[in-house]
Scaffold this active site. Structure first.
Site, short mmCIF file in Angstrom:
data_model
loop_
_atom_site.label_atom_id
_atom_site.label_comp_id
_atom_site.label_asym_id
_atom_site.label_seq_id
_atom_site.Cartn_x
_atom_site.Cartn_y
_atom_site.Cartn_z
CG HIS A 150 -1.98 -0.91 0.97
ND1 HIS A 150 -2.69 -1.65 2.06
CD2 HIS A 150 -2.59 -1.75 0.02
CE1 HIS A 150 -3.71 -2.38 1.82
NE2 HIS A 150 -3.54 -2.56 0.49
CB CYS A 158 5.12 14.88 -8.97
SG CYS A 158 4.57 16.26 -9.84
CB CYS A 199 7.02 18.14 -8.31
SG CYS A 199 8.15 17.24 -8.84
N GLY A 241 -1.96 -9.61 12.59
CA GLY A 241 -2.42 -8.08 13.02
C GLY A 241 -3.14 -7.51 11.81
CB THR A 242 -3.92 -8.51 8.50
OG1 THR A 242 -4.88 -8.20 7.39
CG2 THR A 242 -3.82 -10.17 8.24
CB SER A 243 -9.14 -6.53 9.61
OG SER A 243 -9.01 -5.98 8.27
CG MET A 268 -5.32 -7.77 19.67
SD MET A 268 -4.64 -8.21 21.38
CE MET A 268 -6.17 -7.55 22.20
CD GLU A 269 -11.05 -8.09 16.32
OE1 GLU A 269 -11.92 -7.99 17.33
OE2 GLU A 269 -11.10 -7.37 15.29
#
Length: 301
Positions: A150, A158, A199, A241-243, A268-269
């Site tokens: 990402h 620019c 730029c 740690g990814t949803s 965590m879930e």
């Protein structure tokens, strides 16, 4: 391997569902010793990381309850359309995020991944980090083999000439100094476009944007191809740690699992993909990951 229709960044909440009826899958194991046995034999390890890793460093995730900047969700600001409508507001948002990141440090999960990569490389084994995060905390922890699917908060592109460059200026331009406060009552700075980051290439002076992949934009084809190669060749995959709701990254680990490669989720879930994986380790990544990646008794000093 990766489904090519998912080359644009998007959030899809219903695509990965727990199979029902006769297709129900076994609950993933939390047996650390069993994971460690597989880990000790793995030669090519892919580690996919998401916002949950950085959250433990105090980085805002803009997800869930309270996940707003002023009155907007990140998905409302991280789009080409939002930047075209109001580049000042979007730059305030990213200026705030850049300034916050300069006060944060890698946590034990980042450090465990970096140490593991360095240690295993000396044994002829490979660790590759495929991260959705744009904060560069993996770099700062010492990881070398990183694919930032990402982009990065600390790179600009620019809008006129397309030049992309690292940029660690604080503030990134004079007009943004002291701006970007996240409180809901804060008024937009309404900075004139000519005073936003520009730029510095000779003869250009075009408007800069953050070199990140916004929602609705296509991921960099070269990075996506490199990620495919890693995922096609790995013999162990960790999802940290990814949803598992932001695509195309949400498809990476499930498709690795489909070809029979062990996948371990550290979160965590539970996520929409949890039931597809061999292992699930519940809890903060900074607590669960270091013992999982520590030197195995079979490793040579």
């Amino acid at each position: 391997m990766i489904v090519r229709q998912f080359t644009c960044r998007a959030v899809l909440f219903a695509h990965l569902r727990k199979p029902g009826g006769r297709q129900a899958m076994a609950r993933p194991s939390s047996d650390l010793a069993a994971f460690r046995e597989i880990f000790s034999k793995a030669k090519n390890i892919a580690i996919i990381t998401g916002a949950g890793v950085s959250a433990e460093s105090g980085v805002p995730t803009f997800r869930g309850a309270g996940g707003y900047w002023r009155k907007w969700e990140a998905q409302e600001l991280a789009t080409p359309e939002a930047f075209a409508r109001n580049p000042s507001r979007v730059w305030e948002f990213y200026h705030y995020r850049r300034e916050v990141m300069l006060t944060k440090d890698p946590n034990p999960a980042h450090l465990a991944i970096a140490e593991c990569e360095e240690r295993l490389s000396k044994q002829g084994r490979k660790v590759t980090v495929i991260t959705q995060n744009i904060d560069e905390l993996h770099h700062r922890a010492g990881s070398k083999n990183i694919l930032e699917i990402h982009g990065s908060l600390f790179k600009t592109r620019c809008m006129t000439c397309g030049h992309e460059a690292a940029n660690y200026k604080s503030p990134i331009c004079a007009a943004l100094e002291g701006k970007g406060a996240p409180d809901p009552d804060t008024r937009d700075a309404e900075i004139q476009v000519q005073n936003l980051p520009r730029c510095e290439q000779t003869g250009c002076h075009g408007l800069l944007r953050p070199a990140v992949v916004w929602f609705g934009e296509t991921l960099d084809a070269d990075i996506l191809t490199r990620a495919e190669k890693v995922l096609d060749s790995c013999d162990l995959c960790l999802v940290v740690g990814t949803s598992s709701v932001v695509y195309p990254a949400a498809m990476f680990a499930p498709q690795v699992a489909v070809r029979g490669v062990p996948v371990a989720e550290f979160n965590m879930e539970n996520t929409p993909a949890t039931m597809r994986f061999k292992f699930h380790f519940h809890g903060p990544c900074g607590t669960t990951l270091p013992p999982a990646l520590a030197r195995h008794e079979t490793e040579q000093e």
